[in-house]
Motif scaffolding. Structure first.
Motif, mmCIF file in Angstrom:
data_model
loop_
_atom_site.group_PDB
_atom_site.id
_atom_site.type_symbol
_atom_site.label_atom_id
_atom_site.label_comp_id
_atom_site.label_asym_id
_atom_site.label_seq_id
_atom_site.Cartn_x
_atom_site.Cartn_y
_atom_site.Cartn_z
ATOM 1 N N SER A 148 42.813 29.193 36.599
ATOM 2 C CA SER A 148 42.733 30.165 37.694
ATOM 3 C C SER A 148 43.530 31.403 37.325
ATOM 4 O O SER A 148 44.529 31.320 36.608
ATOM 5 N N CYS A 149 43.088 32.534 37.833
ATOM 6 C CA CYS A 149 43.791 33.791 37.626
ATOM 7 C C CYS A 149 43.831 34.518 38.972
ATOM 8 O O CYS A 149 42.796 34.966 39.469
ATOM 9 N N ALA A 150 45.019 34.626 39.524
ATOM 10 C CA ALA A 150 45.204 35.321 40.796
ATOM 11 C C ALA A 150 45.596 36.764 40.528
ATOM 12 O O ALA A 150 46.609 37.021 39.859
ATOM 13 N N ALA A 151 44.814 37.687 41.053
ATOM 14 C CA ALA A 151 45.049 39.111 40.822
ATOM 15 C C ALA A 151 45.626 39.759 42.074
ATOM 16 O O ALA A 151 45.197 39.460 43.189
ATOM 17 N N SER A 152 46.578 40.639 41.872
ATOM 18 C CA SER A 152 47.191 41.326 43.010
ATOM 19 C C SER A 152 47.690 42.697 42.586
ATOM 20 O O SER A 152 47.790 43.001 41.396
ATOM 21 N N GLY A 153 47.982 43.519 43.557
ATOM 22 C CA GLY A 153 48.604 44.814 43.283
ATOM 23 C C GLY A 153 47.679 46.004 43.341
ATOM 24 O O GLY A 153 48.140 47.147 43.307
ATOM 25 N N ARG A 154 46.367 45.756 43.388
ATOM 26 C CA ARG A 154 45.416 46.860 43.509
ATOM 27 C C ARG A 154 44.056 46.279 43.865
ATOM 28 O O ARG A 154 43.877 45.073 43.878
ATOM 29 N N THR A 155 43.121 47.176 44.124
ATOM 30 C CA THR A 155 41.746 46.753 44.348
ATOM 31 C C THR A 155 41.050 46.614 43.004
ATOM 32 O O THR A 155 41.111 47.522 42.179
#
Length: 120
Positions: free
Chosen positions: A21-28
């Motif tokens: 899994s790769c959780a992305a955050s901080g921008r669209t």
């Protein structure tokens, strides 16, 4: 601050399965393709799989076709890599990456990596 955080790596026997899994955050990430790369000891980092930014395309390196599946949960900004029929040669550190409009020659963001070890 943009972050890509991988999880799900581990030790598995040949023929087994893992889901990264790769959780992305901080921008669209709407305009970003999401993908996976890997680096084995003593080797260069190589492309594994990617989802196109428009959502309609998937790409795989030949050695994983038919065994790995990449998917994306846009609601949770998470990308998955389902790995089946694992082989010892799949052993590597797996990195999540985000590339603006699928600029995969030079992705814009990288995760820290997660170790996958496949024993024979």
């Amino acid at each position: 601050q943009v972050q890509l955080v991988e999880s799900g790596g581990g030790l598995v026997q040949a023929g087994g399965s893992l889901r990264l899994s790769c959780a992305a955050s901080g921008r669209t990430f709407s305009y970003y393709g999401m993908g996976w790369f890997r680096q084995a000891p003593g080797k260069e980092r190589e492309f594994v799989a990617a989802l196109g930014w428009s959502g309609g395309s998937t790409y795989y390196t030949d050695s994983v076709k038919g065994r790995f599946t990449i998917s994306r949960d846009n609601a949770n900004n998470t990308v998955y890599l389902q790995m089946n029929s694992l082989k010892p040669e799949d052993t590597a550190v797996y990195y999540c990456a985000a590339a603006y409009r699928d600029s995969w020659l030079k992705p814009d963001y990288w995760g820290q990596g997660t170790q996958v070890t496949v024993s024979s």
